[in-house]
Design a protein around this motif. Structure first.
Motif, PDB file in Angstrom:
ATOM      1  N   LYS A  83      47.368  40.271  38.883  1.00 21.58           N
ATOM      2  CA  LYS A  83      46.865  38.949  38.500  1.00 21.58           C
ATOM      3  C   LYS A  83      47.108  38.732  37.011  1.00 21.58           C
ATOM      4  O   LYS A  83      47.610  39.620  36.317  1.00 21.58           O
ATOM      5  CB  LYS A  83      45.374  38.836  38.820  1.00 21.58           C
ATOM      6  N   LYS A  84      46.758  37.557  36.532  1.00 23.07           N
ATOM      7  CA  LYS A  84      46.873  37.256  35.101  1.00 23.07           C
ATOM      8  C   LYS A  84      45.849  38.090  34.341  1.00 23.07           C
ATOM      9  O   LYS A  84      44.678  38.140  34.727  1.00 23.07           O
ATOM     10  CB  LYS A  84      46.622  35.756  34.882  1.00 23.07           C
ATOM     11  N   LYS A  85      46.295  38.728  33.256  1.00 21.16           N
ATOM     12  CA  LYS A  85      45.405  39.622  32.515  1.00 21.16           C
ATOM     13  C   LYS A  85      45.557  39.443  31.009  1.00 21.16           C
ATOM     14  O   LYS A  85      46.601  39.026  30.508  1.00 21.16           O
ATOM     15  CB  LYS A  85      45.714  41.084  32.857  1.00 21.16           C
ATOM     16  N   ARG A  86      44.449  39.782  30.301  1.00 22.55           N
ATOM     17  CA  ARG A  86      44.467  39.761  28.837  1.00 22.55           C
ATOM     18  C   ARG A  86      44.129  41.155  28.306  1.00 22.55           C
ATOM     19  O   ARG A  86      43.265  41.834  28.856  1.00 22.55           O
ATOM     20  CB  ARG A  86      43.449  38.753  28.295  1.00 22.55           C
ATOM     21  N   PHE A  87      44.837  41.528  27.229  1.00 20.78           N
ATOM     22  CA  PHE A  87      44.634  42.860  26.671  1.00 20.78           C
ATOM     23  C   PHE A  87      44.525  42.799  25.148  1.00 20.78           C
ATOM     24  O   PHE A  87      45.111  41.920  24.510  1.00 20.78           O
ATOM     25  CB  PHE A  87      45.804  43.778  27.027  1.00 20.78           C
ATOM     26  N   ASN A  88      43.795  43.745  24.583  1.00 20.47           N
ATOM     27  CA  ASN A  88      43.822  43.986  23.142  1.00 20.47           C
ATOM     28  C   ASN A  88      44.998  44.916  22.911  1.00 20.47           C
ATOM     29  O   ASN A  88      45.017  46.044  23.417  1.00 20.47           O
ATOM     30  CB  ASN A  88      42.520  44.639  22.681  1.00 20.47           C
ATOM     31  N   ALA A  89      45.989  44.443  22.162  1.00 18.79           N
ATOM     32  CA  ALA A  89      47.249  45.188  22.100  1.00 18.79           C
ATOM     33  C   ALA A  89      47.884  45.150  20.721  1.00 18.79           C
ATOM     34  O   ALA A  89      47.524  44.343  19.861  1.00 18.79           O
ATOM     35  CB  ALA A  89      48.213  44.628  23.142  1.00 18.79           C
ATOM     36  N   ILE A  90      48.846  46.056  20.535  1.00 21.57           N
ATOM     37  CA  ILE A  90      49.612  46.164  19.292  1.00 21.57           C
ATOM     38  C   ILE A  90      51.088  46.171  19.664  1.00 21.57           C
ATOM     39  O   ILE A  90      51.485  46.764  20.677  1.00 21.57           O
ATOM     40  CB  ILE A  90      49.268  47.459  18.537  1.00 21.57           C
TER      41      ILE A  90
ATOM     42  N   ALA B  99      38.859  47.556  32.925  1.00 25.32           N
ATOM     43  CA  ALA B  99      38.296  47.152  34.214  1.00 25.32           C
ATOM     44  C   ALA B  99      38.790  48.117  35.285  1.00 25.32           C
ATOM     45  O   ALA B  99      39.889  48.675  35.189  1.00 25.32           O
ATOM     46  CB  ALA B  99      38.727  45.730  34.556  1.00 25.32           C
ATOM     47  N   LEU B 100      37.981  48.315  36.290  1.00 27.66           N
ATOM     48  CA  LEU B 100      38.324  49.218  37.383  1.00 27.66           C
ATOM     49  C   LEU B 100      39.467  48.644  38.214  1.00 27.66           C
ATOM     50  O   LEU B 100      39.490  47.458  38.532  1.00 27.66           O
ATOM     51  CB  LEU B 100      37.098  49.445  38.268  1.00 27.66           C
TER      52      LEU B 100
ATOM     53  N   ALA C  50      48.831  48.257  25.070  1.00 24.75           N
ATOM     54  CA  ALA C  50      47.471  47.768  25.325  1.00 24.75           C
ATOM     55  C   ALA C  50      46.491  48.919  25.112  1.00 24.75           C
ATOM     56  O   ALA C  50      46.639  49.976  25.716  1.00 24.75           O
ATOM     57  CB  ALA C  50      47.365  47.220  26.741  1.00 24.75           C
ATOM     58  N   VAL C  51      45.501  48.704  24.242  1.00 19.85           N
ATOM     59  CA  VAL C  51      44.516  49.753  23.958  1.00 19.85           C
ATOM     60  C   VAL C  51      43.206  49.520  24.702  1.00 19.85           C
ATOM     61  O   VAL C  51      42.389  50.439  24.820  1.00 19.85           O
ATOM     62  CB  VAL C  51      44.255  49.883  22.444  1.00 19.85           C
ATOM     63  N   SER C  52      43.016  48.282  25.205  1.00 10.18           N
ATOM     64  CA  SER C  52      41.835  48.006  26.024  1.00 10.18           C
ATOM     65  C   SER C  52      42.020  46.689  26.766  1.00 10.18           C
ATOM     66  O   SER C  52      42.892  45.880  26.438  1.00 10.18           O
ATOM     67  CB  SER C  52      40.561  47.959  25.172  1.00 10.18           C
ATOM     68  N   ASP C  53      41.173  46.484  27.749  1.00  8.73           N
ATOM     69  CA  ASP C  53      41.197  45.306  28.618  1.00  8.73           C
ATOM     70  C   ASP C  53      40.157  44.306  28.113  1.00  8.73           C
ATOM     71  O   ASP C  53      38.968  44.629  28.029  1.00  8.73           O
ATOM     72  CB  ASP C  53      40.880  45.774  30.041  1.00  8.73           C
ATOM     73  N   VAL C  54      40.603  43.119  27.756  1.00 17.75           N
ATOM     74  CA  VAL C  54      39.697  42.087  27.222  1.00 17.75           C
ATOM     75  C   VAL C  54      38.586  41.752  28.214  1.00 17.75           C
ATOM     76  O   VAL C  54      37.440  41.508  27.838  1.00 17.75           O
ATOM     77  CB  VAL C  54      40.482  40.806  26.867  1.00 17.75           C
ATOM     78  N   ASP C  55      38.898  41.774  29.502  1.00 15.74           N
ATOM     79  CA  ASP C  55      37.942  41.356  30.533  1.00 15.74           C
ATOM     80  C   ASP C  55      37.143  42.512  31.139  1.00 15.74           C
ATOM     81  O   ASP C  55      36.488  42.339  32.163  1.00 15.74           O
ATOM     82  CB  ASP C  55      38.694  40.615  31.646  1.00 15.74           C
ATOM     83  N   ALA C  56      37.222  43.688  30.515  1.00 10.29           N
ATOM     84  CA  ALA C  56      36.482  44.845  31.038  1.00 10.29           C
ATOM     85  C   ALA C  56      34.971  44.650  30.828  1.00 10.29           C
ATOM     86  O   ALA C  56      34.549  43.884  29.959  1.00 10.29           O
ATOM     87  CB  ALA C  56      36.936  46.111  30.322  1.00 10.29           C
ATOM     88  N   PRO C  57      34.144  45.321  31.635  1.00  7.08           N
ATOM     89  CA  PRO C  57      32.690  45.275  31.411  1.00  7.08           C
ATOM     90  C   PRO C  57      32.351  45.705  29.980  1.00  7.08           C
ATOM     91  O   PRO C  57      33.109  46.460  29.354  1.00  7.08           O
ATOM     92  CB  PRO C  57      32.158  46.289  32.435  1.00  7.08           C
ATOM     93  N   LYS C  58      31.217  45.262  29.473  1.00 11.19           N
ATOM     94  CA  LYS C  58      30.862  45.489  28.071  1.00 11.19           C
ATOM     95  C   LYS C  58      30.823  46.963  27.675  1.00 11.19           C
ATOM     96  O   LYS C  58      31.128  47.317  26.540  1.00 11.19           O
ATOM     97  CB  LYS C  58      29.506  44.847  27.770  1.00 11.19           C
TER      98      LYS C  58
END
Length: 282
Positions: A73-80, A140-141, A127-135
């Motif tokens: 699906k469409k996803k957003r990531f914190n990335a470099i 995200a799983l 990508a170092v983390s998932d923007v939409d992951a739980p807090k």
């Protein structure tokens, strides 16, 4: 009287000389040059976990992947930018991109590779983390169709503007290290010398070598296929072709995914495996 004075002064002269010598030695010790350390940009490999521990992967930006091949699906990531990472922490700037490949090393043994030239020409990111992951989570799983959980962390390579069906681009997750290597370093050991096996080699290289090794060269997620015995020596040919196309029809909860390999492609891959069975290198 002069003799007495000289005797009295001798200890002072000796002490003064020792102090001077000691002071000179101290000065020499302070002035001793530090060993010259090679810059990180001389390295052909980088340990991404080490970069993270040093706080070098904190300046991220949010990027959007319209069709993510893992999350589907469409996803957003914190990335470099992956280009920036390679140029800052490896010798990528000193390499000829047309003659160099990037090898991704994952925790689970998955080891895909692609030309450095192609990677640098794309909008590739770490990508170092998932923007939409739980807090309380960085990712995200994700679960496979069989219910098995996919471990995304610590890092995941993603792209902007690249189709997930383009097999020339690699999307490794569970990534820990990146290496630079000569583009053709393994050609002598893996490239067939007869024309009839070359199509199968190209298919094997792009679809299979990320997980499987031949003559101990390749990924370690799946089994070695040529040494000490070739898979063609203990599998029936038709079953091997069938397994390559639909592994789930042969084994319950099989780790090997269905890659959509067509019958004619499976036949070419088996031709290559049969050729390599007669060209083993320990």
């Amino acid at each position: 009287m002069k003799k007495v004075l000289l005797i009295l002064l001798l200890p002072l002269i000796y002490l003064s000389c020792n102090q001077s010598e000691s002071s000179e030695n101290d000065s020499l010790q302070v002035a001793k040059p530090e060993p010259i350390l090679l810059s990180s940009t001389d390295s052909i490999s980088i340990d991404l976990l080490e970069l993270k521990e040093k706080g070098l992967l904190e300046k991220t930006k949010v990027i959007t992947v319209n069709e993510d091949p893992v999350y589907l699906k469409k996803k957003r990531f914190n990335a470099i930018s992956l280009k920036e990472i390679l140029e800052n922490y490896t010798s990528a700037k000193k390499q000829n991109p047309a003659e160099t490949k990037v090898v991704f090393e994952c925790e689970d043994g998955y080891k895909p590779e692609m030309p450095l030239e192609k990677l640098l020409s794309s909008k590739a990111y770490l990508a170092v983390s998932d923007v939409d992951a739980p807090k309380d989570k960085e990712w995200a799983l994700v679960k496979k169709s069989n219910g098995e959980e996919i471990k995304m962390e610590p890092f995941y390579v993603v792209y902007e503007g690249v189709s997930p069906t383009d097999v020339d681009y690699k999307w490794p997750y569970n990534l820990v290290k990146i290496h630079l290597a000569p583009l053709h370093e393994n050609d002598a050991a893996l490239v067939p010398k007869i024309e009839s096996a070359k199509a199968g080699y190209e298919l094997f290289k792009s679809r299979c070598q990320t997980c499987h090794s031949i003559n101990k060269i390749g990924g370690k997620m799946g089994p070695e296929l040529n040494f000490p015995k070739s898979v063609t020596e203990y599998w029936k040919t038709e079953d091997l072709k069938g397994f390559i196309q639909e592994p789930e029809s042969y084994r319950n909860e099989v780790k090997m995914p269905n890659l959509g390999i067509k019958p004619n492609e499976a036949e070419e891959i088996v031709k290559y495996l049969e050729y390599m069975s007669k060209n083993k290198i320990d």
